[in-house]
Enzyme design. Structure first.
Site, short mmCIF file in Angstrom:
data_model
loop_
_atom_site.label_atom_id
_atom_site.label_comp_id
_atom_site.label_asym_id
_atom_site.label_seq_id
_atom_site.Cartn_x
_atom_site.Cartn_y
_atom_site.Cartn_z
N GLY A 135 0.77 -0.88 -0.16
CA GLY A 135 -0.35 -0.26 -0.47
C GLY A 135 0.69 1.07 -0.15
N CYS A 136 0.35 2.36 -0.53
CA CYS A 136 0.73 3.59 -0.54
C CYS A 136 1.26 3.47 1.38
CB CYS A 136 0.54 4.31 -1.04
SG CYS A 136 -1.67 4.82 -0.84
N PHE A 137 0.86 4.03 1.81
CA PHE A 137 1.36 4.73 3.43
C PHE A 137 1.80 3.65 4.13
CE2 PHE A 137 -2.92 7.67 4.36
CZ PHE A 137 -1.90 8.66 4.36
N ALA A 138 1.41 2.46 3.51
CA ALA A 138 2.22 1.31 3.56
C ALA A 138 4.20 1.39 3.91
CB ALA A 138 1.75 -0.03 3.62
#
Length: 326
Positions: A135-138
């Protein structure tokens, strides 16, 4: 011979960026872009930045023998799609949803998905047939934490404040994506329970199984289109110099993650596959700043990076992009 590539779910932001990258990748040919809602329309009718770049149209026909399949579907839909559609055993699959990122969900009908964060598991990615793209935040947050976890230095809780652009919410309209709501506005959402925490905690346990620290994550919506900027801090007993060296050593062979000697800002990475890290020391706290483009290093760029690794290409192939600095 170029790789034949298929894309499922071709109308969203991540698919648009993926198409742009693949059209300019020297080792790929886009075989089909599948979309039920846009079948028959030219790609540039939806992704208007592609006008003059391609005459390919969306289709509802699927070639099950492509070399690489990218799934750009909404979360939960990749599993259903793969249950309903069969592909050649030689087809490598890269999923950009969250369906297969956690260990409990990584296997589907004999397809064993590998978590595709190159800075964490590059050698495993090289031999994988199925990738769960992070994921992007991840991505941004793990890149801020990896060097500490890898050296067993997460001794206290981890506090994170991060902001993402409007494209992080996808193309579907909602109350918080309308221009009149987003413009000149700022807000938080999913306080302390964002879905990417599962990936982050999983990686921490992989690198530092003894870690009992809790991750406190406050995600925010920014009034800009793309990018993520995160600040992360936790207790660190070493000196600033030791902290900086720790990060530079960990990322010394990374192709896209760089440790800056100066304060970082988001314009350095927008439209690139880079992550730029800044390290500061304040009292007994180490402050790590991490910034990425949520659609590239946080999604489509990282997917191409994983594809390059899977096929033995130069890791940066097709990804030497300049930031939109001005």
């Amino acid at each position: 011979m170029s790789l034949e590539v298929g894309i499922i779910g071709g109308a969203g932001y991540t698919a648009g960026e993926l198409i742009r990258l693949l059209l300019n990748h020297p080792e790929t040919n886009i075989n089909f872009v599948y979309s039920t809602s846009n079948a028959g329309n030219k790609l540039y009718k939806v992704h208007q930045d592609l006008i003059g770049s391609t005459e390919i149209s969306f289709t509802q026909d699927i070639n099950s023998n492509v070399d690489v399949l990218f799934l750009c579907l909404g979360h939960g839909n990749s599993t259903a799609f793969l249950k309903e559609n069969n592909f050649s055993k030689a087809t490598k699959i890269i999923d950009l949803s969250n369906d297969f990122r956690l260990l409990a969900n990584k296997n589907l009908d004999g397809k064993d998905f590998v978590y595709g964060l190159p800075e964490l598991d590059k050698e495993i990615i090289k031999t994988a047939n199925y990738i769960a793209n992070p994921g992007c935040f991840a991505t941004a947050l793990q890149l801020a934490i990896l060097p500490l976890a890898a050296n067993g230095l997460l001794k206290d809780d981890i506090h994170i404040n991060a902001v993402t652009g409007a494209t992080g919410a996808g193309t579907s309209l909602s109350k918080t994506t309308h221009f009149t709501w987003r413009d000149n506005n700022f807000s938080h959402y999913k306080a302390f329970n964002h879905q990417h925490l599962g990936e982050i905690n999983q990686t921490i346990q992989q690198l530092q199984s003894s870690c009992k620290s809790e991750v406190f994550f406050m995600p925010n919506r920014g009034n800009f289109s793309r990018g993520i900027f995160a600040t992360v801090y936790t207790t660190f007993n070493g000196t600033l110099e030791e902290g900086i060296q720790l990060y530079k050593n960990y990322y010394k062979n990374a192709k896209f993650t760089f440790v800056s000697d100066e304060a970082v800002h988001m314009k350095q990475v927008v439209n690139t596959n880079k992550c730029i890290i800044g390290v500061e020391k304040h009292g007994n706290k180490l402050l790590i700043t991490s910034t990425i483009d949520n659609l590239l290093k946080g999604a489509s760029g990282q997917a191409i990076q994983n594809m390059n690794l899977m096929y033995g290409f130069e890791e940066t192939l097709g990804l030497n992009l300049k930031a939109n600095y001005f």
